[in-house]
Design a protein around this motif. Structure first.
Motif, PDB file in Angstrom:
ATOM      1  N   ALA A 100       0.853  -1.200   0.000  1.00 34.68           N
ATOM      2  CA  ALA A 100       0.000   0.000   0.000  1.00 34.68           C
ATOM      3  C   ALA A 100       0.881   1.240   0.000  1.00 34.68           C
ATOM      4  N   LYS A 101       0.739   2.031  -1.024  1.00 37.69           N
ATOM      5  CA  LYS A 101       1.543   3.250  -1.123  1.00 37.69           C
ATOM      6  C   LYS A 101       0.839   4.367  -0.374  1.00 37.69           C
ATOM      7  N   THR A 102       1.612   5.217   0.283  1.00 34.26           N
ATOM      8  CA  THR A 102       1.048   6.356   0.991  1.00 34.26           C
ATOM      9  C   THR A 102       0.816   7.476  -0.010  1.00 34.26           C
ATOM     10  N   VAL A 103      -0.336   8.068   0.062  1.00 34.03           N
ATOM     11  CA  VAL A 103      -0.685   9.132  -0.858  1.00 34.03           C
ATOM     12  C   VAL A 103      -0.530  10.457  -0.125  1.00 34.03           C
ATOM     13  N   GLN A 104       0.215  11.367  -0.718  1.00 38.33           N
ATOM     14  CA  GLN A 104       0.360  12.704  -0.143  1.00 38.33           C
ATOM     15  C   GLN A 104      -0.835  13.529  -0.586  1.00 38.33           C
ATOM     16  N   ARG A 105      -1.685  13.883   0.349  1.00 39.31           N
ATOM     17  CA  ARG A 105      -2.908  14.593   0.024  1.00 39.31           C
ATOM     18  C   ARG A 105      -2.818  16.015   0.566  1.00 39.31           C
ATOM     19  N   HIS A 106      -3.260  16.980  -0.248  1.00 39.85           N
ATOM     20  CA  HIS A 106      -3.307  18.366   0.194  1.00 39.85           C
ATOM     21  C   HIS A 106      -4.675  18.627   0.794  1.00 39.85           C
ATOM     22  N   TYR A 107      -4.685  19.182   1.997  1.00 41.67           N
ATOM     23  CA  TYR A 107      -5.951  19.493   2.647  1.00 41.67           C
ATOM     24  C   TYR A 107      -5.765  20.673   3.579  1.00 41.67           C
ATOM     25  N   LEU A 108      -6.879  21.190   4.048  1.00 43.43           N
ATOM     26  CA  LEU A 108      -6.887  22.315   4.966  1.00 43.43           C
ATOM     27  C   LEU A 108      -7.716  21.912   6.164  1.00 43.43           C
ATOM     28  N   GLY A 109      -7.291  22.299   7.352  1.00 41.42           N
ATOM     29  CA  GLY A 109      -8.052  22.027   8.567  1.00 41.42           C
ATOM     30  C   GLY A 109      -7.377  20.991   9.452  1.00 41.42           C
ATOM     31  N   ILE A 139     -15.227  16.181  10.381  1.00 41.43           N
ATOM     32  CA  ILE A 139     -16.131  16.634   9.331  1.00 41.43           C
ATOM     33  C   ILE A 139     -15.294  16.836   8.079  1.00 41.43           C
ATOM     34  N   CYS A 140     -15.644  16.134   7.022  1.00 40.42           N
ATOM     35  CA  CYS A 140     -14.913  16.246   5.760  1.00 40.42           C
ATOM     36  C   CYS A 140     -15.754  17.056   4.780  1.00 40.42           C
ATOM     37  N   ILE A 141     -15.164  18.114   4.239  1.00 37.88           N
ATOM     38  CA  ILE A 141     -15.835  18.926   3.235  1.00 37.88           C
ATOM     39  C   ILE A 141     -15.049  18.792   1.943  1.00 37.88           C
ATOM     40  N   ILE A 142     -15.760  18.408   0.879  1.00 40.18           N
ATOM     41  CA  ILE A 142     -15.119  18.252  -0.425  1.00 40.18           C
ATOM     42  C   ILE A 142     -15.703  19.290  -1.369  1.00 40.18           C
ATOM     43  N   VAL A 143     -14.834  20.102  -1.940  1.00 42.72           N
ATOM     44  CA  VAL A 143     -15.257  21.148  -2.869  1.00 42.72           C
ATOM     45  C   VAL A 143     -14.812  20.778  -4.280  1.00 42.72           C
ATOM     46  N   ASN A 144     -15.343  21.500  -5.249  1.00 42.46           N
ATOM     47  CA  ASN A 144     -14.986  21.288  -6.642  1.00 42.46           C
ATOM     48  C   ASN A 144     -14.388  22.593  -7.156  1.00 42.46           C
ATOM     49  N   GLU A 145     -13.079  22.732  -7.060  1.00 43.72           N
ATOM     50  CA  GLU A 145     -12.376  23.963  -7.454  1.00 43.72           C
ATOM     51  C   GLU A 145     -11.374  23.621  -8.548  1.00 43.72           C
ATOM     52  N   GLU A 146     -11.760  23.826  -9.797  1.00 45.52           N
ATOM     53  CA  GLU A 146     -10.880  23.481 -10.915  1.00 45.52           C
ATOM     54  C   GLU A 146      -9.680  24.411 -11.030  1.00 45.52           C
ATOM     55  N   LYS A 147      -9.846  25.677 -10.651  1.00 42.08           N
ATOM     56  CA  LYS A 147      -8.793  26.664 -10.885  1.00 42.08           C
ATOM     57  C   LYS A 147      -7.926  26.921  -9.659  1.00 42.08           C
ATOM     58  N   SER A 148      -8.147  26.215  -8.577  1.00 41.95           N
ATOM     59  CA  SER A 148      -7.355  26.404  -7.358  1.00 41.95           C
ATOM     60  C   SER A 148      -6.811  25.059  -6.893  1.00 41.95           C
ATOM     61  N   PRO A 149      -5.626  25.069  -6.296  1.00 49.45           N
ATOM     62  CA  PRO A 149      -5.092  23.811  -5.759  1.00 49.45           C
ATOM     63  C   PRO A 149      -6.003  23.243  -4.661  1.00 49.45           C
ATOM     64  N   SER A 162     -15.157  25.823  13.110  1.00 47.51           N
ATOM     65  CA  SER A 162     -14.073  26.577  12.474  1.00 47.51           C
ATOM     66  C   SER A 162     -13.298  25.630  11.566  1.00 47.51           C
ATOM     67  N   LEU A 163     -12.290  26.161  10.891  1.00 49.71           N
ATOM     68  CA  LEU A 163     -11.444  25.316  10.036  1.00 49.71           C
ATOM     69  C   LEU A 163     -10.758  24.222  10.843  1.00 49.71           C
ATOM     70  N   ALA A 164     -10.563  24.448  12.135  1.00 48.33           N
ATOM     71  CA  ALA A 164      -9.935  23.426  12.981  1.00 48.33           C
ATOM     72  C   ALA A 164     -10.817  22.187  13.110  1.00 48.33           C
ATOM     73  N   ASP A 165     -12.126  22.368  12.935  1.00 49.75           N
ATOM     74  CA  ASP A 165     -13.063  21.249  13.099  1.00 49.75           C
ATOM     75  C   ASP A 165     -13.179  20.364  11.872  1.00 49.75           C
ATOM     76  N   ILE A 166     -12.760  20.867  10.717  1.00 55.34           N
ATOM     77  CA  ILE A 166     -12.999  20.150   9.462  1.00 55.34           C
ATOM     78  C   ILE A 166     -11.697  19.751   8.784  1.00 55.34           C
ATOM     79  N   VAL A 167     -11.847  18.958   7.752  1.00 54.37           N
ATOM     80  CA  VAL A 167     -10.770  18.737   6.793  1.00 54.37           C
ATOM     81  C   VAL A 167     -11.397  19.074   5.438  1.00 54.37           C
ATOM     82  N   LEU A 168     -10.709  19.945   4.690  1.00 54.83           N
ATOM     83  CA  LEU A 168     -11.205  20.409   3.406  1.00 54.83           C
ATOM     84  C   LEU A 168     -10.368  19.807   2.292  1.00 54.83           C
ATOM     85  N   LEU A 169     -11.034  19.156   1.341  1.00 53.24           N
ATOM     86  CA  LEU A 169     -10.364  18.535   0.196  1.00 53.24           C
ATOM     87  C   LEU A 169     -10.962  19.086  -1.095  1.00 53.24           C
TER      88      LEU A 169
END
Length: 169
Positions: free
Chosen positions: A37-46, A52-62, A82-89
């Motif tokens: 199993a390879k580890t995936v480096q994922r970019h997220y905020l929070g 709480i996982c929030i997934i957005v659809n932002e084509e023009k932003s990382p 707050s942002l501390a409560d979530i993970v944003l992908l």
């Protein structure tokens, strides 16, 4: 007398150590992990404190553009979060966030999709926007893109009703 060229100079270990005081090579290299199993480096905020996982659809932003982040922060504040409560992908990022990996990495209790179809996030079911779904001991909510919600009072109202139900105080 024999002539000695630069290639023939021999230096002892102490002299070499004194010449090269800074490390040129990292000697602390760890062996690669050969797990299948390879580890995936994922970019997220929070900080994911409330799972709480929030997934957005932002084509023009990382991850998310500034205007949408400000709007999302206002939504979270209205829910006493707050942002501390979530993970944003971002669903458009590489690697694409998929349900199984998200569950393994973040253990979400709630997954909110903004402008992302459940199947595009690897969620094995379809459901309509603004209808809370319970599956796999998790709650799911779909809403339009943040940029669409921001300027549409009716859509914001529908989202707010769902969020109040989801985060009952």
């Amino acid at each position: 007398l024999m002539k000695m060229g630069l290639n023939d100079i021999q230096l002892n270990a102490t002299l070499i150590q004194n010449l090269y005081t800074k490390v040129l090579v990292d000697t602390e290299i760890s062996e690669p992990n050969n797990n299948s199993a390879k580890t995936v480096q994922r970019h997220y905020l929070g900080n994911n404190q409330s799972h709480i996982c929030i997934i957005v659809n932002e084509e023009k932003s990382p991850l998310i553009n500034d205007a949408d982040l400000e709007f999302l922060t206002n939504i979270l504040s209205a829910c006493n979060l707050s942002l501390a409560d979530i993970v944003l992908l971002n669903s458009c990022s590489n690697p694409k966030p998929l349900y199984a990996g998200i569950c393994k990495e973040f253990s979400p209790k709630i997954i909110i999709l903004f402008g992302v179809a459940p199947t595009d996030a690897g969620i094995p079911m379809e459901f309509p926007p603004y209808k809370l779904q319970n599956y796999n001991e998790q709650f799911f909510l779909i809403a339009p893109l943040l940029s669409t919600l921001k300027n549409n009072k009716e859509e914001k109202g529908k989202l707010w009703v769902c969020l109040q139900s989801l985060f009952k105080q």
